[in-house]
Motif scaffolding. Structure first.
Motif, short mmCIF file in Angstrom:
data_model
loop_
_atom_site.label_atom_id
_atom_site.label_comp_id
_atom_site.label_asym_id
_atom_site.label_seq_id
_atom_site.Cartn_x
_atom_site.Cartn_y
_atom_site.Cartn_z
N ARG A 1 21.10 46.36 -10.09
CA ARG A 1 20.19 45.35 -9.57
C ARG A 1 19.24 45.97 -8.55
NH1 ARG A 1 21.77 39.71 -6.44
NH2 ARG A 1 19.64 39.14 -5.90
N ASP B 1 15.21 46.05 -8.92
CA ASP B 1 14.37 45.44 -7.89
C ASP B 1 13.37 46.45 -7.33
OD1 ASP B 1 15.75 43.10 -8.23
OD2 ASP B 1 16.85 43.20 -6.35
N ARG C 1 8.88 46.80 -7.94
CA ARG C 1 7.96 46.78 -6.81
C ARG C 1 7.12 48.05 -6.69
NH1 ARG C 1 12.26 43.53 -5.62
NH2 ARG C 1 11.88 41.75 -4.22
N LEU D 1 20.67 44.48 -0.77
CA LEU D 1 19.66 44.37 -1.82
C LEU D 1 18.29 44.01 -1.27
CD1 LEU D 1 21.77 42.51 -4.53
CD2 LEU D 1 20.89 44.85 -4.70
N ASP D 2 18.27 43.31 -0.14
CA ASP D 2 17.00 42.89 0.43
C ASP D 2 16.19 44.06 0.98
OD1 ASP D 2 18.85 43.35 2.45
OD2 ASP D 2 18.07 41.77 3.75
N ALA E 1 15.34 46.64 -0.73
CA ALA E 1 14.52 47.23 -1.79
C ALA E 1 13.04 47.09 -1.48
CB ALA E 1 14.84 46.60 -3.14
N GLU E 2 12.63 45.94 -0.96
CA GLU E 2 11.22 45.73 -0.65
C GLU E 2 10.77 46.62 0.49
OE1 GLU E 2 7.37 44.89 -0.21
OE2 GLU E 2 8.62 44.52 -1.96
#
Length: 205
Positions: free
Chosen positions: A20, A24, A28, A152-153, A155-156
Motif C-alpha cells: 500500500r 501510494d 504521487r 502510511l500518511d 507517503a505524501e
C-alpha cells in the motif's frame, strides 16, 4: 530529529503495509519519474502499482538498485529518480551510499523497504533487526535529508520531497513481514531495457 521531521528511533516503532505504501508513493510521483526497483518484493510492489515505461525492474544484481539509480540521476538530472529496494538488497551494496553522499544529486531518492529480514532467502533476520540503523548509516555517508517512515500518511511528505528535487533524500520505510500475492514483472530483460530506453527518448540496440 531527521530532516523530514521524524524523531530518532525509540522503543518499538510501528510497521506498515509495504504494498500500500509503494502504491501510494508511486501514485504521487511526477509522470517523468524514473523508478529502479530492487530484486524480489520491491519489484513485485512497484509492478503491482502499475507497469509504466519509466520502471526498471532488477531481477538480479543484488545490491545494485541504489548505484544504478545514482547513475541515472547524474545522467538525467531533469528526471526525478527513485530507487525502491529492500533492506537485504540494500545491505549487499551499502558502500554505494558513500558515492551517493559524495555526489548528492538533488533529483535522487533512495527508498528502503525494511522488514528486518532477508525475505527472498527464508526470512532470516537482517542486520537492521540486529542493531544496524540505516538512517544513521546514510547520514554518516553524508546524506543529510533522511527520514524514517512508520505511517502510511508519510507517503505524501516523501513524494513532495521527490517532486521538489532539492536534495538527495534517503527514506527507511518500516514495513511488516506480511507477504502479499506476488505480482511478477516480465522477465524479458531485453524488453524491459528497450521500454526503459524508449521512455528516455533513446533508440534500442
Amino acid at each position: 530529529m531527521t530532516a523530514l521531521g521524524t524523531p530518532a528511533r525509540t522503543g518499538t516503532p510501528a510497521r506498515i503495509d509495504r504494498r500500500r505504501f509503494v502504491a501510494d508513493l508511486i501514485a504521487r510521483l511526477p509522470e517523468d519519474a524514473l523508478v529502479v526497483s530492487g530484486l524480489g518484493s520491491p519489484s513485485y510492489d512497484v509492478f503491482a502499482a502499475g507497469d509504466r515505461p519509466g520502471n526498471f525492474y532488477l531481477w538480479g544484481a543484488m545490491g545494485a538498485a541504489a548505484p544504478l539509480a545514482l547513475g541515472l540521476a547524474l545522467a538525467r538530472p531533469e528526471h526525478p529518480v527513485v530507487a525502491i529496494t529492500g533492506d537485504g538488497e540494500h545491505l549487499m551494496g551499502i558502500g554505494a551510499l558513500g558515492t551517493i553522499g559524495a555526489q548528492l544529486p538533488p533529483n535522487l531518492t533512495v527508498v528502503v523497504l525494511d522488514n528486518a529480514h532477508f525475505g527472498e532467502t527464508g526470512m532470516q533476520p537482517s542486520h537492521t533487526g540486529l542493531g544496524t540503523d540505516l538512517v544513521a548509516v546514510a547520514r554518516g555517508f553524508g546524506i543529510r535529508d533522511t527520514v524514517r517512515i512508520s505511517g502510511l500518511d508519510q507517503a505524501e511528505d516523501l513524494a513532495a520531497r521527490i517532486r521538489a528535487g532539492t536534495a538527495t533524500t534517503y527514506a527507511q520505510v518500516l514495513i511488516t513481514t506480511d507477504e502479499p500475492p506476488r505480482a511478477l514483472p516480465p522477465r524479458d530483460g531485453v524488453a524491459n531495457k528497450n521500454s526503459f530506453r524508449a521512455a528516455l527518448g533513446l533508440s534500442t540496440f
